[in-house]
Design a protein around this motif. Sequence first.
Motif, PDB file in Angstrom:
ATOM      1  N   ALA A 203       0.813  -1.209   0.000  1.00  0.00           N
ATOM      2  CA  ALA A 203       0.000   0.000   0.000  1.00  0.00           C
ATOM      3  C   ALA A 203       0.849   1.262   0.000  1.00  0.00           C
ATOM      4  CB  ALA A 203      -0.938   0.005   1.204  1.00  0.00           C
ATOM      5  N   GLY A 204       2.121   1.121   0.335  1.00  0.00           N
ATOM      6  CA  GLY A 204       3.015   2.260   0.312  1.00  0.00           C
ATOM      7  C   GLY A 204       2.902   3.115   1.554  1.00  0.00           C
ATOM      8  N   PRO A 205       3.807   4.084   1.708  1.00  0.00           N
ATOM      9  CA  PRO A 205       3.831   4.912   2.921  1.00  0.00           C
ATOM     10  C   PRO A 205       2.582   5.752   3.126  1.00  0.00           C
ATOM     11  CG  PRO A 205       5.318   5.786   1.228  1.00  0.00           C
ATOM     12  CD  PRO A 205       4.881   4.447   0.757  1.00  0.00           C
ATOM     13  N   GLU A 206       1.864   6.038   2.059  1.00  0.00           N
ATOM     14  CA  GLU A 206       0.648   6.851   2.185  1.00  0.00           C
ATOM     15  C   GLU A 206      -0.580   6.013   2.520  1.00  0.00           C
ATOM     16  OE1 GLU A 206       0.855  10.076   2.149  1.00  0.00           O
ATOM     17  OE2 GLU A 206       3.009   9.897   1.743  1.00  0.00           O
ATOM     18  N   GLY A 207      -0.488   4.713   2.316  1.00  0.00           N
ATOM     19  CA  GLY A 207      -1.647   3.859   2.568  1.00  0.00           C
ATOM     20  C   GLY A 207      -1.764   3.490   4.040  1.00  0.00           C
ATOM     21  N   PRO A 208      -2.960   3.131   4.492  1.00  0.00           N
ATOM     22  CA  PRO A 208      -3.145   2.746   5.894  1.00  0.00           C
ATOM     23  C   PRO A 208      -2.538   1.369   6.163  1.00  0.00           C
ATOM     24  CG  PRO A 208      -5.170   2.384   4.660  1.00  0.00           C
ATOM     25  CD  PRO A 208      -4.212   3.055   3.713  1.00  0.00           C
ATOM     26  N   PRO A 209      -2.064   1.126   7.386  1.00  0.00           N
ATOM     27  CA  PRO A 209      -1.573  -0.214   7.737  1.00  0.00           C
ATOM     28  C   PRO A 209      -2.695  -1.243   7.587  1.00  0.00           C
ATOM     29  CG  PRO A 209      -0.963   1.402   9.407  1.00  0.00           C
ATOM     30  CD  PRO A 209      -1.946   2.068   8.500  1.00  0.00           C
ATOM     31  N   ARG A 210      -2.321  -2.453   7.206  1.00  0.00           N
ATOM     32  CA  ARG A 210      -3.293  -3.538   7.036  1.00  0.00           C
ATOM     33  C   ARG A 210      -3.164  -4.514   8.205  1.00  0.00           C
ATOM     34  NH1 ARG A 210      -4.942  -3.254   1.621  1.00  0.00           N
ATOM     35  NH2 ARG A 210      -4.616  -1.075   1.001  1.00  0.00           N
ATOM     36  N   HIS A 211      -4.304  -5.002   8.668  1.00  0.00           N
ATOM     37  CA  HIS A 211      -4.320  -5.930   9.801  1.00  0.00           C
ATOM     38  C   HIS A 211      -5.350  -7.032   9.563  1.00  0.00           C
ATOM     39  CE1 HIS A 211      -2.719  -2.210  11.680  1.00  0.00           C
ATOM     40  NE2 HIS A 211      -2.026  -3.047  12.426  1.00  0.00           N
ATOM     41  N   TYR A 212      -5.194  -8.102  10.300  1.00  0.00           N
ATOM     42  CA  TYR A 212      -6.206  -9.147  10.396  1.00  0.00           C
ATOM     43  C   TYR A 212      -6.580  -9.295  11.865  1.00  0.00           C
ATOM     44  CZ  TYR A 212      -5.554 -10.410   5.528  1.00  0.00           C
ATOM     45  OH  TYR A 212      -5.518 -10.380   4.153  1.00  0.00           O
ATOM     46  N   ALA A 213      -7.862  -9.542  12.119  1.00  0.00           N
ATOM     47  CA  ALA A 213      -8.350  -9.667  13.491  1.00  0.00           C
ATOM     48  C   ALA A 213      -9.255 -10.881  13.610  1.00  0.00           C
ATOM     49  CB  ALA A 213      -9.102  -8.406  13.914  1.00  0.00           C
ATOM     50  N   LEU A 214      -9.216 -11.498  14.781  1.00  0.00           N
ATOM     51  CA  LEU A 214     -10.017 -12.688  15.049  1.00  0.00           C
ATOM     52  C   LEU A 214     -10.567 -12.591  16.460  1.00  0.00           C
ATOM     53  CD1 LEU A 214     -11.000 -15.637  14.593  1.00  0.00           C
ATOM     54  CD2 LEU A 214      -8.729 -16.391  15.339  1.00  0.00           C
ATOM     55  N   ILE A 215     -11.886 -12.632  16.598  1.00  0.00           N
ATOM     56  CA  ILE A 215     -12.518 -12.639  17.916  1.00  0.00           C
ATOM     57  C   ILE A 215     -12.441 -14.054  18.484  1.00  0.00           C
ATOM     58  CG2 ILE A 215     -14.675 -12.321  19.183  1.00  0.00           C
ATOM     59  CD1 ILE A 215     -15.465 -10.250  17.055  1.00  0.00           C
ATOM     60  N   LEU A 216     -11.905 -14.177  19.687  1.00  0.00           N
ATOM     61  CA  LEU A 216     -11.785 -15.473  20.358  1.00  0.00           C
ATOM     62  C   LEU A 216     -12.837 -15.525  21.463  1.00  0.00           C
ATOM     63  CD1 LEU A 216      -7.887 -15.653  20.566  1.00  0.00           C
ATOM     64  CD2 LEU A 216      -9.364 -16.963  19.025  1.00  0.00           C
ATOM     65  N   ASP A 217     -13.996 -16.072  21.121  1.00  0.00           N
ATOM     66  CA  ASP A 217     -15.108 -16.156  22.062  1.00  0.00           C
ATOM     67  C   ASP A 217     -15.053 -17.420  22.914  1.00  0.00           C
ATOM     68  OD1 ASP A 217     -16.670 -13.877  22.052  1.00  0.00           O
ATOM     69  OD2 ASP A 217     -17.764 -14.449  20.254  1.00  0.00           O
ATOM     70  N   GLU A 218     -14.719 -18.536  22.309  1.00  0.00           N
ATOM     71  CA  GLU A 218     -14.727 -19.810  23.028  1.00  0.00           C
ATOM     72  C   GLU A 218     -13.394 -20.035  23.726  1.00  0.00           C
ATOM     73  OE1 GLU A 218     -15.783 -22.975  20.424  1.00  0.00           O
ATOM     74  OE2 GLU A 218     -17.782 -22.192  20.017  1.00  0.00           O
ATOM     75  N   GLY A 219     -13.470 -20.539  24.954  1.00  0.00           N
ATOM     76  CA  GLY A 219     -12.259 -20.777  25.717  1.00  0.00           C
ATOM     77  C   GLY A 219     -11.329 -21.761  25.049  1.00  0.00           C
TER      78      GLY A 219
ATOM     79  N   VAL B  32      -9.166 -10.821  21.545  1.00  0.00           N
ATOM     80  CA  VAL B  32      -9.045 -10.555  20.119  1.00  0.00           C
ATOM     81  C   VAL B  32      -7.600 -10.806  19.714  1.00  0.00           C
ATOM     82  CG1 VAL B  32      -8.629  -8.067  20.472  1.00  0.00           C
ATOM     83  CG2 VAL B  32      -9.442  -8.907  18.261  1.00  0.00           C
ATOM     84  N   LEU B  33      -7.437 -11.569  18.651  1.00  0.00           N
ATOM     85  CA  LEU B  33      -6.124 -11.795  18.059  1.00  0.00           C
ATOM     86  C   LEU B  33      -5.940 -10.785  16.937  1.00  0.00           C
ATOM     87  CD1 LEU B  33      -4.510 -15.159  17.059  1.00  0.00           C
ATOM     88  CD2 LEU B  33      -4.668 -13.328  15.374  1.00  0.00           C
ATOM     89  N   VAL B  34      -4.802 -10.103  16.928  1.00  0.00           N
ATOM     90  CA  VAL B  34      -4.510  -9.100  15.907  1.00  0.00           C
ATOM     91  C   VAL B  34      -3.159  -9.420  15.276  1.00  0.00           C
ATOM     92  CG1 VAL B  34      -4.168  -6.654  15.413  1.00  0.00           C
ATOM     93  CG2 VAL B  34      -5.793  -7.342  17.181  1.00  0.00           C
ATOM     94  N   ALA B  35      -3.101  -9.388  13.951  1.00  0.00           N
ATOM     95  CA  ALA B  35      -1.856  -9.611  13.215  1.00  0.00           C
ATOM     96  C   ALA B  35      -1.586  -8.388  12.351  1.00  0.00           C
ATOM     97  CB  ALA B  35      -1.969 -10.862  12.337  1.00  0.00           C
ATOM     98  N   GLY B  36      -0.378  -7.835  12.471  1.00  0.00           N
ATOM     99  CA  GLY B  36      -0.041  -6.674  11.661  1.00  0.00           C
ATOM    100  C   GLY B  36       0.772  -5.648  12.420  1.00  0.00           C
ATOM    101  N   PRO B  37       0.983  -4.470  11.839  1.00  0.00           N
ATOM    102  CA  PRO B  37       1.885  -3.464  12.407  1.00  0.00           C
ATOM    103  C   PRO B  37       1.544  -2.999  13.817  1.00  0.00           C
ATOM    104  CG  PRO B  37       1.428  -2.962  10.109  1.00  0.00           C
ATOM    105  CD  PRO B  37       0.526  -4.092  10.482  1.00  0.00           C
ATOM    106  N   VAL B  38       0.262  -2.980  14.215  1.00  0.00           N
ATOM    107  CA  VAL B  38      -0.083  -2.475  15.536  1.00  0.00           C
ATOM    108  C   VAL B  38       0.533  -3.328  16.641  1.00  0.00           C
ATOM    109  CG1 VAL B  38      -2.202  -3.805  15.935  1.00  0.00           C
ATOM    110  CG2 VAL B  38      -1.992  -1.482  16.865  1.00  0.00           C
ATOM    111  N   VAL B  39       0.912  -4.555  16.332  1.00  0.00           N
ATOM    112  CA  VAL B  39       1.489  -5.430  17.354  1.00  0.00           C
ATOM    113  C   VAL B  39       2.826  -4.863  17.849  1.00  0.00           C
ATOM    114  CG1 VAL B  39       2.261  -7.791  17.850  1.00  0.00           C
ATOM    115  CG2 VAL B  39       0.298  -7.406  16.363  1.00  0.00           C
ATOM    116  N   ARG B  40       3.485  -4.075  17.021  1.00  0.00           N
ATOM    117  CA  ARG B  40       4.729  -3.434  17.477  1.00  0.00           C
ATOM    118  C   ARG B  40       4.448  -2.458  18.611  1.00  0.00           C
ATOM    119  NH1 ARG B  40       6.778  -2.363  11.269  1.00  0.00           N
ATOM    120  NH2 ARG B  40       7.616  -4.464  10.881  1.00  0.00           N
ATOM    121  N   GLU B  41       3.290  -1.816  18.569  1.00  0.00           N
ATOM    122  CA  GLU B  41       2.907  -0.929  19.666  1.00  0.00           C
ATOM    123  C   GLU B  41       2.602  -1.742  20.925  1.00  0.00           C
ATOM    124  OE1 GLU B  41       2.336   2.107  22.047  1.00  0.00           O
ATOM    125  OE2 GLU B  41       3.147   2.262  20.010  1.00  0.00           O
TER     126      GLU B  41
END
Length: 659
Positions: A71-87, A232-241
């Motif tokens: 997406a380049g430096p001007e594009g928004p970061p891309r992420h994947y998310a997964l809701i973990l409801d069941e134990g 919630v499981l998150v994959a992508g750049p925000v994990v660095r934060e």
Amino acid sequence: MTGWLRLCAIAALLLSTTACGTLGAARSDRAAAIALAARDDAVDCSRPDRCAVPSELRGLAGTAFAETAAAGPEGPPRHYALILDEGGDALLARINLIRSATRKIDLQTYIFDKDDSARLVLDELLAAARRGVQVRVLIDQLSAIADLEILAALSGAHRNLELRIYNPTFGEAMPSYFDYAASVICCFRRFNQRMHNKLLVIDDAVGIAGGRNYQDDYFDWDAEYNFRDRDVLVAGPVVREMERNFAEYWIDPRSVPVERLEDVAALLLARGVPPLPGVPALRPERVERISRAAVDPQLVHERLVSRAMPVGQVEYLADLPQKHSEGPDGEGAGASGLAGLLAGAQERILLQTPYLVLSDSALDIFRGLRAREVPPHVVVSTNSLAATDNPIVYALTYKYKRRNVRELGFDIFEYKPFPDDPPVDPALGGAMPGEPVAPQPTPSPARGGSPLPGSSGSLGSGSSGSAANADGQVEDKLRTETRPSLLRTSAPANRPVPVSGEGPRMGLHAKSVVIDGRIGVVGTHNFDPRSETYNTEAVVVIEDPAFARALADSIRRDIAPGNSWTVAPREKPPVLSGLNYSMGKVLEASPVLDLWPWRYATNYEFQPGPECPAPVPRRDPAFHRCYLPVGDFPEVSLGPKSIFTRMLTAFGAGLVPIL
């Protein structure tokens, strides 16, 4: 001598006794040296990837980073998310990701027990360290592993494994009840400043955040009581934060290496580093089942990867440990930024919290929303008395029920202890609420040390919410936010109340919000005074309509008639309705729990029929025709006198900030 003087004298004696027991810097250094010298430096794997198990779940991060780069430096970061409801899924994801780590694993939690699920995770962390992965574990002291043998063993287990304890009271891993009593007098605020964050970060690429601690009842494995929780499981750049936030806690002076805590250090000085205790799993077949599932690519894809979704903007709002030095950040940084999100709602707030106790600032927000010309609709999912793990806190929910329903306009749904449609899957060992518990199998032989990847050895939890120690004796189990009693030395006094049903029950522990159908929030914040003032908290905020819709669907499942009771005003009595309302309002302002017998609102059960084919809102004219009142405390097997006695035992206006 007055009562206060006696308390001060006791506190002085306790503090002086504690001070006399201080090891001192030189002895602390010797204990640390013993642990360091004992650490195994052998690494089982010479491959660059540290023999990580291939994982499609871990691969979501690679896809997210690749799409972000494209997406380049001007594009928004891309992420994947997964809701973990069941134990079961939540534990499966953790084990799969730990085995997929190639460089490092950081784990932060409030509770780390020593039962089947906790020991399985601990074994996997040790296995990762032995294949060359750097592992750091940070646990809040109040609910850290309650076994000095285990803590001392971990202090010298391997050079790649480090364990630190956050904010240890009096410099100990396991304070005595005398220490607890002293802390109330000498250092109440410091003792109550807890790290409530829960976070697992793998290789700075994939993170799991949410409400779950490391204990059987967070993964549907307890035979008495399990939490309906959410991560919630998150994959992508925000994990660095996420990783940067973890690092702030790791280097904070409040995070103390376990080998430098007085009681652990004393054991190390006396005996050296002990072997990791070998205690049998309570349900070894269940542990083996999920261990095998974690390396089954098809099952991981079906249960986890296939449900992950690409999402828009993702933020990690987390307090810093400096909150415990300076108080909440008034500028809205960290988890306190939730206030701005709630205040900005325009149409609808769907809030799920296990403890409906509002701080003054939260009250201001909701009153401001209510005062608008067109206020947003606020729906709240919370616990009933029968479902909650913390009946003392529920006393405040009960006391302010009129205010919440009438003044704030909340539509409240209280979770049932035996919901009809709980997010539990027996395929991964989950205990279904209300179903008879199968007889426990004979424990497998005890083992010491740590297993290889794919196997497990566990410390067991008892069949009634207890844990078996190394001697086979039953210990009481500390659940979630409960605190030890200063009046009893055998168990926490604040435990779930008896209920009329049998078999394992459930209680809400999920903390989530959906705002205007476009913002979803999952984290540790209970939206209460304690989260705001005393605890450090963290939430994941995802601005994405599809994610918000999925999270809303999850919460709506919990408030369906078979899973929750509806809270609504009673039908007006034929006489004195105005007096009843006025008395309730006046007594609500009193600093104690009022016992006015005619409450403004109570719980209702939906009664389907030809005239009531579907549930209706509490404001609908047909509500009282379609719903049957079931009382203020349905399914609680205690009389009103006993219920109120329990509530009054620890109730008071002064407790509100720490509940």
